[in-house]
Design an enzyme around this catalytic site. Structure first.
Site, PDB file in Angstrom:
ATOM      1  N   SER A 176       0.722  -1.054   0.145  1.00  0.00           N
ATOM      2  CA  SER A 176      -0.094   0.011  -0.124  1.00  0.00           C
ATOM      3  C   SER A 176       0.899   1.148   0.029  1.00  0.00           C
ATOM      4  CB  SER A 176      -0.869  -0.055   1.328  1.00  0.00           C
ATOM      5  OG  SER A 176      -0.300  -0.209   2.538  1.00  0.00           O
ATOM      6  N   HIS A 204      -5.033  -3.159  -3.033  1.00  0.00           N
ATOM      7  CA  HIS A 204      -4.632  -2.305  -4.219  1.00  0.00           C
ATOM      8  C   HIS A 204      -4.585  -2.754  -5.552  1.00  0.00           C
ATOM      9  CE1 HIS A 204      -4.207   0.921  -1.260  1.00  0.00           C
ATOM     10  NE2 HIS A 204      -3.752  -0.033  -0.421  1.00  0.00           N
ATOM     11  N   LYS A 235     -11.487   1.125  -2.587  1.00  0.00           N
ATOM     12  CA  LYS A 235     -10.391   1.411  -3.588  1.00  0.00           C
ATOM     13  C   LYS A 235     -10.834   1.583  -4.890  1.00  0.00           C
ATOM     14  CE  LYS A 235      -7.199  -0.047  -0.058  1.00  0.00           C
ATOM     15  NZ  LYS A 235      -7.686   1.314   1.006  1.00  0.00           N
TER      16      LYS A 235
END
Ligand code: PMP
Length: 402
Positions: A176, A204, A235
């Site tokens: 991250s 991610h 995200k």
């Protein structure tokens, strides 16, 4: 004694104090920050789906159909149509038998590690894993062995030394704060050799890497080889919530044992419906992740050309390492004064001496916006006296603060 004022003063003294900043209006490549328009360069809304009209509409419709709250945990009366619909779609997308939603990715990691990491076992965890994995290891009854970042030799040594059948290896797929990608194929090979289960956090990577944005595990051709995939809806999928994809037996055990699922209210219907709409957009428009990566590549090149080489990498996370926490805060503030919002990331989020601007691109950033941002960052660095070494080192800070 718990001296709150002293603790705060100490954090301030070390330039490690944190504050929230107010964004008014929706999330996008440009936002209103504390009343001023700025270019946003530190959001995880990678594909720009948080304010996409179809995602907004899906969430609004869900609120009208199903209400806002689920009212109870999944095992009491909180399992609703929209949860099951999203879980089926996520399992298909990830190529697993089953999926279980959690309140957040943080809760998902805690739930998985406390369930699979029982007493007498060991969890082998990468040194730069996300805080939610670290906290999951802390809460689990298993021992934790932290192996050096992405170091397969160290992992192999540790597995030989103390590994037992049924132990767990856990890693972020895209780290991250550094944006690098874990050596997943090597990890899976070692796991097979030692009878360990592999847990990969794709927070991610979902929507950003791999064929159609199916993540780093799919990119590495390892679908079906990793026992547990952890993901977030917050995200690239632009909403809120977390999930675990795995074979049915593992999901069944989570339902029976994972306290962060059992003792927490089910995700809100609008958040689940928004994520489902985002997932459908990703499936319909599979080129979004490619656009994101080419935008990231452009930013890397522009930063390098401007004498500010970021840490080497190939993902949408582009860390500009400064080193010193105070200098990083000054750089961030000076960039903000020039209309670029790039939050300073400092310990304990990153190791001491590696404070940074963690720049993140969105697929919706334009080349002109990025060129403007790089110019602003260059001016800001000159103003506060931060200079960058010409060649970025993968492990060490690359900037010096004057
Ligand atoms: N895993 C990783 C690697 C993350 O970066 C994050 C969030 N920053 C999480 C898990 C937690 O996800 P969520 O925000 O959904 O709680």
């Amino acid at each position: 004694m718990n001296d709150i004022a002293a603790q705060l003063a100490q954090l301030h003294e070390a330039s490690l104090d944190r504050h929230t900043r107010l964004i008014s209006g929706p999330q996008g490549p440009r936002v209103m920050l504390d009343g001023t328009p700025v270019l946003l360069l530190c959001s995880n809304n990678y594909l720009g789906l948080a304010d996409h009209p179809r995602v907004r509409e899906a969430a609004a419709d869900a609120a009208m159909r199903w209400g806002v709250g689920a009212g109870a945990s999944r095992l009491v009366s909180g399992t609703m149509t929209i949860h099951e619909r999203l879980e089926r779609r996520l399992a298909d997308f990830e190529g697993t038998e089953s999926c279980m939603l959690y309140g957040s990715g943080y809760l998902a990691n805690i739930g998985v590690l406390t369930t699979l990491g029982g007493a007498g076992q060991t969890i082998f965890s990468d040194a730069l894993n996300h805080a939610s994995i670290i906290d999951g290891c802390r809460l689990a009854r298993a021992d934790t062995f932290v192996y050096d970042h992405c170091d397969l030799e160290h992992l192999q040594w540790a597995l030989r030394d103390r590994g037992r059948e049924g132990d767990v290896i856990v890693t972020d797929s895209v780290f991250s704060m550094d944006g690098d990608v874990a050596p997943l194929a090597g990890i899976v090979t070692l796991a097979r050799r030692h009878g360990a289960l592999v847990v990969v956090d794709e927070a991610h990577a979902t929507g950003t890497l791999g064929p159609g944005g199916r993540g780093a595990v799919a990119e590495a051709g390892l679908e079906g080889e990793v026992e547990v995939l952890v993901g977030t809806l917050s995200k690239a999928l632009g909403s809120y919530g977390g999930y675990v994809c795995a074979r049915s037996e593992i999901v069944e055990l989570l339902v029976n044992s994972s306290r962060s699922l059992i003792y927490s209210t089910a995700p809100s219907p609008p958040a689940a419906a928004g994520a489902l709409a985002a997932l459908e957009l990703l499936i319909e428009q599979p080129l979004r992740p490619e656009k994101l990566q080419s935008t990231a590549e452009l930013l890397r090149r522009q930063l390098g050309a401007a004498g500010m080489p970021p840490r080497s990498g190939r993902t949408q996370i582009v860390p500009l390492i400064v080193g010193d926490a105070e200098a990083t805060v000054r750089l961030s503030e000076a960039a903000l004064a020039r209309g670029v919002f790039a939050q300073a990331i400092r310990p304990p989020t990153v190791p001491a001496g590696s404070s940074r601007l963690r720049l993140t691109v969105m697929a919706s950033h334009t080349a002109t916006e990025l060129a403007g941002a790089v110019a602003a960052l260059g001016d800001a660095a000159r103003e506060v006296g931060v200079t960058f070494d010409p060649v970025p080192d993968a492990a060490e800070p690359v900037a010096r603060a004057a």
